[in-house]
Motif scaffolding. Structure first.
Motif, PDB file in Angstrom:
ATOM      1  N   CYS A 102       0.809  -1.217   0.000  1.00 26.16           N
ATOM      2  CA  CYS A 102       0.000   0.000   0.000  1.00 26.16           C
ATOM      3  C   CYS A 102       0.845   1.271   0.000  1.00 26.16           C
ATOM      4  N   THR A 103       1.991   1.226   0.682  1.00 28.03           N
ATOM      5  CA  THR A 103       2.778   2.446   0.887  1.00 28.03           C
ATOM      6  C   THR A 103       3.136   3.162  -0.418  1.00 28.03           C
ATOM      7  N   PRO A 104       3.745   2.477  -1.415  1.00 30.24           N
ATOM      8  CA  PRO A 104       4.103   3.218  -2.645  1.00 30.24           C
ATOM      9  C   PRO A 104       2.885   3.683  -3.440  1.00 30.24           C
ATOM     10  N   VAL A 105       1.747   3.007  -3.278  1.00 30.11           N
ATOM     11  CA  VAL A 105       0.544   3.428  -3.990  1.00 30.11           C
ATOM     12  C   VAL A 105      -0.126   4.586  -3.248  1.00 30.11           C
ATOM     13  N   ARG A 106       0.090   4.631  -1.951  1.00 31.63           N
ATOM     14  CA  ARG A 106      -0.482   5.721  -1.151  1.00 31.63           C
ATOM     15  C   ARG A 106       0.280   7.025  -1.360  1.00 31.63           C
ATOM     16  N   HIS A 107       1.584   6.933  -1.508  1.00 35.13           N
ATOM     17  CA  HIS A 107       2.413   8.129  -1.627  1.00 35.13           C
ATOM     18  C   HIS A 107       2.716   8.419  -3.098  1.00 35.13           C
ATOM     19  N   LEU A 108       1.787   9.084  -3.733  1.00 35.90           N
ATOM     20  CA  LEU A 108       1.892   9.404  -5.155  1.00 35.90           C
ATOM     21  C   LEU A 108       2.134  10.897  -5.339  1.00 35.90           C
ATOM     22  N   PRO A 109       2.649  11.291  -6.502  1.00 39.56           N
ATOM     23  CA  PRO A 109       2.745  12.722  -6.800  1.00 39.56           C
ATOM     24  C   PRO A 109       1.355  13.364  -6.785  1.00 39.56           C
ATOM     25  N   ASP A 110       1.307  14.667  -6.572  1.00 41.59           N
ATOM     26  CA  ASP A 110       0.034  15.383  -6.593  1.00 41.59           C
ATOM     27  C   ASP A 110      -0.659  15.168  -7.941  1.00 41.59           C
ATOM     28  N   HIS A 111      -1.967  15.005  -7.891  1.00 33.89           N
ATOM     29  CA  HIS A 111      -2.717  14.774  -9.122  1.00 33.89           C
ATOM     30  C   HIS A 111      -4.167  15.181  -8.911  1.00 33.89           C
ATOM     31  N   ARG A 165       5.146   4.678 -11.797  1.00 30.20           N
ATOM     32  CA  ARG A 165       5.256   3.226 -11.616  1.00 30.20           C
ATOM     33  C   ARG A 165       5.537   2.932 -10.135  1.00 30.20           C
ATOM     34  N   PRO A 166       4.513   2.634  -9.350  1.00 30.34           N
ATOM     35  CA  PRO A 166       4.724   2.448  -7.904  1.00 30.34           C
ATOM     36  C   PRO A 166       5.246   1.071  -7.504  1.00 30.34           C
TER      37      PRO A 166
END
Length: 454
Positions: free
Chosen positions: A18-27, A174-175
């Protein structure tokens, strides 16, 4: 379809996933690239669990129409999106060369054509602020690095796939690059995810499939940590490429002229490695793919030392590097010029060989619109650059203005027809007669000349 038990609720998704999918660039909106395969379906589940409450998530599926189960896969993607309550944007594409058998070691063929078609759709649909998530993982990264190594790539290629980059008006992200295929497969099975298998994935005529099915299992049996090691290598190469780009930018500021050309005297003061690095960066700066050159020393020697009457050049995809009066110019490949001599219609812009030409009324003209034709040089034309001054041969005047030969041949000449005779009243954006320029043109009509790239 590959079943994997009973679907889980999503509440027990591992935090590591979940962590890399939770921390995404602003969008402003999140799109998931959904192929129907295990990795993209897993990413869709996790992203939906984390972002469905926002209402700003959707999926996009590209049907390449290449596999026997392509339509079944599209239906599956629609079904899974309905179950999750996620809108799906599905696109069918026709892949150029789909009947070709050229799919082997060249690295091109149908694999590359399908990828190009897929990314073209992504570029077209992404709006500003939108983020496209792709489910590439560590095994994909390792395959990419080895594949590019076998093709003879440089440091940029060995950097593999970046975590993020601009794509169209939005961005790609690409998370899952830090996870192996085995890790993702384990989580998919554990949570009862279903997915579709692509039958082409076992066809070893495709280079990547050959690496995936025949080479990597052997390498992993010898070096179990191969995927993470190659990931570290790709990361180091990307850092090295970033540093090389920063160095090239410094050298560009030292060598560049006012229009982005490279001064050969300044370029010659650099080492061979620095010259090569700068030319590659220069091509990327103008959004071209750097050319693959086997004999850089000879190419640079021709540019730097060949006699002045020679015209050395270096051709890349979509551009040519040319020498002119002590400088190198990166020149886009030209489109074919229109045939004949089109006439400017008042207030209607004319696109002509990379230029936009307009005849516009200045206030309320007292005379009808003049007949202004557009053409290239035929030879022998004369202009009068200064009102009341002497006329000059256009050829000599262009040389005085340091206009490169390749631009002289394509410069739009504006020809006013008077009593059946043509008189030059404009030469591209370099000069327009006072009759047709300025705040109050004498004719009551203004000619506006713009480069379309502006």
């Amino acid at each position: 379809m590959t079943p994997a038990g009973n679907p889980g609720s999503g509440r027990d998704w591992p935090e590591a996933l979940c962590t890399p999918v939770r921390h995404l660039p602003d969008h402003s909106h999140l799109r998931i690239a959904l192929s129907g395969g295990m990795d993209s379906v897993l990413l869709l589940h996790v992203a939906t669990w984390l972002y469905a409450h926002s209402g700003q998530i959707s999926a996009v599926h590209i049907n390449h129409q290449l596999q026997p189960n392509a339509d079944q896969t599209e239906r599956f993607c629609r079904s899974i999106c309905r179950q999750l309550g996620v809108p799906l944007d599905s696109h069918r594409v026709t892949v150029s060369g789909r009947e070709s058998s050229d799919i082997g070691a060249s690295g091109g063929g149908i694999e590359e054509a399908a990828r190009n078609a897929r990314y073209q759709v992504f570029e077209e649909i992404l709006a500003p602020g939108e983020l496209l998530l792709m489910a590439h993982h560590g095994d994909d990264q390792a395959e990419t690095v080895l594949f590019r190594l076998l093709r003879g790539t440089g440091m940029a290629g060995l950097g593999g796939m970046p975590v993020t980059r601009p794509l169209g008006a939005g961005r790609l992200y690409r998370p899952l690059l830090d996870f192996s295929r085995a890790e993702l497969h384990g989580w998919a099975v554990q949570h009862g995810i279903e997915w579709m298998e692509d039958p082409s994935n076992i066809d070893e005529r495709f280079d990547r499939n050959f690496l995936r099915t025949s080479i990597f299992p052997l390498l992993k049996s010898r070096w179990p940590s191969l995927i993470s090691r190659m990931g570290h290598t790709a990361h180091s190469c990307r850092e090295g490429d970033e540093l090389a780009a920063k160095l090239a930018e410094i050298h560009f500021k030292q060598c560049a002229g006012p229009s982005g050309e490279l001064c050969l005297s300044a370029l010659g003061a650099l080492s061979l490695a620095e010259q090569k690095n700068l030319l590659r960066w220069w091509a990327r700066y103008f959004r071209y793919q750097p050319p693959a050159i086997a004999d850089w020393p000879q190419v640079l020697e021709d540019f730097l030392s060949s006699p002045a009457d020679r015209e050395p050049e270096l051709r890349g995809t979509g551009f040519v590097i040319r020498r002119f009066r002590g400088c190198l110019y990166l020149v886009p490949e030209f489109t074919k010029l229109p045939a004949g001599k089109p006439v400017l219609v008042p207030d209607q812009a004319l696109s002509w060989g990379g230029w936009r030409l307009t005849l516009a009324a200045s206030g309320k003209p007292k005379t009808p619109a003049p007949e202004i034709r557009v053409s290239t040089r035929a030879g022998g034309e004369r202009i009068r650059p200064a009102p009341g001054g002497p006329s000059k041969l256009l050829k000599n005047w262009l040389q005085e203005k340091n206009v490169p030969p390749w631009e002289r041949a394509r410069l739009p000449l504006l020809l006013e027809v008077v009593d059946g005779h043509e008189e030059v009243v404009g030469a591209g954006d370099l000069w327009v007669s006072g009759k047709y320029c300025g705040e109050a043109p004498a004719s009551g009509w203004r000619i506006v000349v713009e480069r379309e790239c502006n």
